[in-house]
Design a protein around this motif. Sequence first.
Motif, PDB file in Angstrom:
ATOM      1  N   PRO A 151      24.033 -37.881 -35.111  1.00 38.79           N
ATOM      2  CA  PRO A 151      24.109 -38.873 -34.036  1.00 38.79           C
ATOM      3  C   PRO A 151      23.658 -38.363 -32.674  1.00 38.79           C
ATOM      4  O   PRO A 151      23.127 -39.122 -31.874  1.00 38.79           O
ATOM      5  N   LYS A 152      23.856 -37.085 -32.393  1.00 38.86           N
ATOM      6  CA  LYS A 152      23.524 -36.527 -31.074  1.00 38.86           C
ATOM      7  C   LYS A 152      22.795 -35.201 -31.244  1.00 38.86           C
ATOM      8  O   LYS A 152      23.088 -34.442 -32.165  1.00 38.86           O
ATOM      9  N   VAL A 153      21.876 -34.922 -30.327  1.00 43.62           N
ATOM     10  CA  VAL A 153      21.233 -33.608 -30.295  1.00 43.62           C
ATOM     11  C   VAL A 153      22.322 -32.583 -29.948  1.00 43.62           C
ATOM     12  O   VAL A 153      23.063 -32.772 -28.978  1.00 43.62           O
ATOM     13  N   PRO A 154      22.438 -31.512 -30.736  1.00 40.84           N
ATOM     14  CA  PRO A 154      23.533 -30.546 -30.524  1.00 40.84           C
ATOM     15  C   PRO A 154      23.231 -29.519 -29.433  1.00 40.84           C
ATOM     16  O   PRO A 154      23.008 -28.344 -29.694  1.00 40.84           O
ATOM     17  N   PHE A 155      23.234 -29.975 -28.189  1.00 49.45           N
ATOM     18  CA  PHE A 155      23.052 -29.053 -27.076  1.00 49.45           C
ATOM     19  C   PHE A 155      24.263 -28.139 -26.982  1.00 49.45           C
ATOM     20  O   PHE A 155      25.383 -28.546 -27.299  1.00 49.45           O
ATOM     21  N   PRO A 156      24.075 -26.903 -26.518  1.00 49.18           N
ATOM     22  CA  PRO A 156      25.214 -25.996 -26.360  1.00 49.18           C
ATOM     23  C   PRO A 156      26.207 -26.525 -25.318  1.00 49.18           C
ATOM     24  O   PRO A 156      25.825 -27.246 -24.396  1.00 49.18           O
ATOM     25  N   ASP A 157      27.445 -26.129 -25.452  1.00 55.88           N
ATOM     26  CA  ASP A 157      28.525 -26.558 -24.565  1.00 55.88           C
ATOM     27  C   ASP A 157      28.440 -25.821 -23.223  1.00 55.88           C
ATOM     28  O   ASP A 157      28.719 -24.624 -23.147  1.00 55.88           O
ATOM     29  N   LEU A 158      28.049 -26.546 -22.184  1.00 58.04           N
ATOM     30  CA  LEU A 158      27.893 -25.920 -20.865  1.00 58.04           C
ATOM     31  C   LEU A 158      29.214 -25.615 -20.173  1.00 58.04           C
ATOM     32  O   LEU A 158      29.217 -25.028 -19.085  1.00 58.04           O
TER      33      LEU A 158
END
Length: 117
Positions: A22-29
């Motif tokens: 469902p979402k692009v897995p960008f790293p947790d900022l």
Amino acid sequence: MVGCERAGVDFPYSDCEYQIIPKVPFPDLSSPLVRARQERDKTYGAYMAIQSIVQETGRGMRAEDDQCETFILDSNLGWLRHGHWDFAPRWWHVAVRTVRKGEKPPGPPSPLERRAA
């Protein structure tokens, strides 16, 4: 399982014929480490997101004769894929098909497209 060496789960053939991201897995900022890496290298987040997507899409394909469709619903994939083309392997770009609202889904890559990868 006690003493189990396996870290993942295998879903070969008909056990996994499609998956939805469902979402692009960008790293947790919110992580100080991720923030520091992102400050040092502005492409860090894009690189990690693409690496995660490539790995996730490959999990459904466990053999050459296996098949699995992956649906990525987040429109951020478009700019990420084109803005950071070189972060993903060529075979992955050949396999990706973009379907816009109202369009007929494409078929699988042709043998010529597969050879180009």
